[in-house]
Design a protein around this motif. Structure first.
Motif, PDB file in Angstrom:
ATOM      1  N   VAL A 155      38.790  42.059  38.050  1.00 32.59           N
ATOM      2  CA  VAL A 155      39.618  41.264  38.960  1.00 32.59           C
ATOM      3  C   VAL A 155      39.387  39.778  38.709  1.00 32.59           C
ATOM      4  N   SER A 156      38.129  39.402  38.545  1.00 34.99           N
ATOM      5  CA  SER A 156      37.801  37.999  38.296  1.00 34.99           C
ATOM      6  C   SER A 156      38.459  37.493  37.020  1.00 34.99           C
ATOM      7  N   TRP A 157      38.375  38.257  35.944  1.00 35.47           N
ATOM      8  CA  TRP A 157      38.973  37.825  34.678  1.00 35.47           C
ATOM      9  C   TRP A 157      40.490  37.787  34.756  1.00 35.47           C
ATOM     10  N   TYR A 158      41.088  38.722  35.482  1.00 34.60           N
ATOM     11  CA  TYR A 158      42.537  38.778  35.628  1.00 34.60           C
ATOM     12  C   TYR A 158      43.072  37.508  36.284  1.00 34.60           C
ATOM     13  N   TYR A 159      42.382  37.023  37.296  1.00 33.43           N
ATOM     14  CA  TYR A 159      42.867  35.856  38.034  1.00 33.43           C
ATOM     15  C   TYR A 159      42.369  34.524  37.470  1.00 33.43           C
ATOM     16  N   ASN A 160      41.196  34.466  36.858  1.00 28.31           N
ATOM     17  CA  ASN A 160      40.596  33.178  36.514  1.00 28.31           C
ATOM     18  C   ASN A 160      40.531  32.873  35.023  1.00 28.31           C
ATOM     19  N   HIS A 161      40.267  33.853  34.175  1.00 26.92           N
ATOM     20  CA  HIS A 161      40.078  33.653  32.728  1.00 26.92           C
ATOM     21  C   HIS A 161      39.025  32.580  32.443  1.00 26.92           C
ATOM     22  N   SER A 162      37.899  32.669  33.131  1.00 27.96           N
ATOM     23  CA  SER A 162      36.823  31.707  32.952  1.00 27.96           C
ATOM     24  C   SER A 162      35.498  32.453  32.816  1.00 27.96           C
ATOM     25  N   ILE A 163      34.758  32.133  31.754  1.00 27.69           N
ATOM     26  CA  ILE A 163      33.467  32.768  31.522  1.00 27.69           C
ATOM     27  C   ILE A 163      32.466  32.357  32.602  1.00 27.69           C
ATOM     28  N   LEU A 218      33.031  31.439  35.773  1.00 25.18           N
ATOM     29  CA  LEU A 218      33.324  32.152  37.015  1.00 25.18           C
ATOM     30  C   LEU A 218      33.027  33.640  36.884  1.00 25.18           C
ATOM     31  N   LEU A 219      33.206  34.199  35.701  1.00 21.79           N
ATOM     32  CA  LEU A 219      32.885  35.597  35.485  1.00 21.79           C
ATOM     33  C   LEU A 219      31.396  35.856  35.699  1.00 21.79           C
ATOM     34  N   ILE A 220      30.560  34.965  35.205  1.00 19.93           N
ATOM     35  CA  ILE A 220      29.115  35.101  35.394  1.00 19.93           C
ATOM     36  C   ILE A 220      28.744  34.946  36.866  1.00 19.93           C
ATOM     37  N   ILE A 221      29.331  33.967  37.535  1.00 15.97           N
ATOM     38  CA  ILE A 221      29.056  33.763  38.962  1.00 15.97           C
ATOM     39  C   ILE A 221      29.522  34.959  39.779  1.00 15.97           C
ATOM     40  N   HIS A 222      30.696  35.480  39.455  1.00 17.65           N
ATOM     41  CA  HIS A 222      31.209  36.631  40.187  1.00 17.65           C
ATOM     42  C   HIS A 222      30.407  37.892  39.880  1.00 17.65           C
ATOM     43  N   TYR A 223      29.801  37.976  38.697  1.00 16.80           N
ATOM     44  CA  TYR A 223      28.931  39.108  38.386  1.00 16.80           C
ATOM     45  C   TYR A 223      27.674  39.076  39.238  1.00 16.80           C
ATOM     46  N   ILE A 224      27.145  37.900  39.459  1.00 21.26           N
ATOM     47  CA  ILE A 224      25.933  37.767  40.264  1.00 21.26           C
ATOM     48  C   ILE A 224      26.209  38.104  41.726  1.00 21.26           C
TER      49      ILE A 224
END
Length: 65
Positions: A20-28, A30-36
């Motif tokens: 979901v994070s990658w679908y909306y943001n396409h940012s590495i 933010l992906l790391i932050i959202h993983y945490i």
């Protein structure tokens, strides 16, 4: 459900949050932050309505087309 089933469910929901994070943001970053903080992020997405109107199903399907 035993501990192994809970661990698998936890992992699958974490991967779903990353999708979901990658679908909306396409940012590495933010992906790391959202993983945490994926449980908080997933609850936020549910409450904000970004997964409504069948988007909760369309997002994972978009990765497998």
């Amino acid at each position: 459900m035993n501990n192994r089933g809970k661990g698998i469910l936890y992992m699958v929901l974490g991967i779903y949050a990353l999708m979901v994070s990658w679908y909306y943001n396409h940012s590495i970053v933010l992906l790391i932050i959202h993983y945490i903080f994926w449980p908080i992020y997933l609850i936020y997405e549910l409450l904000s309505g970004r997964l409504s109107n069948d988007m909760w199903r369309k997002i994972p399907e978009s990765y497998f087309r």
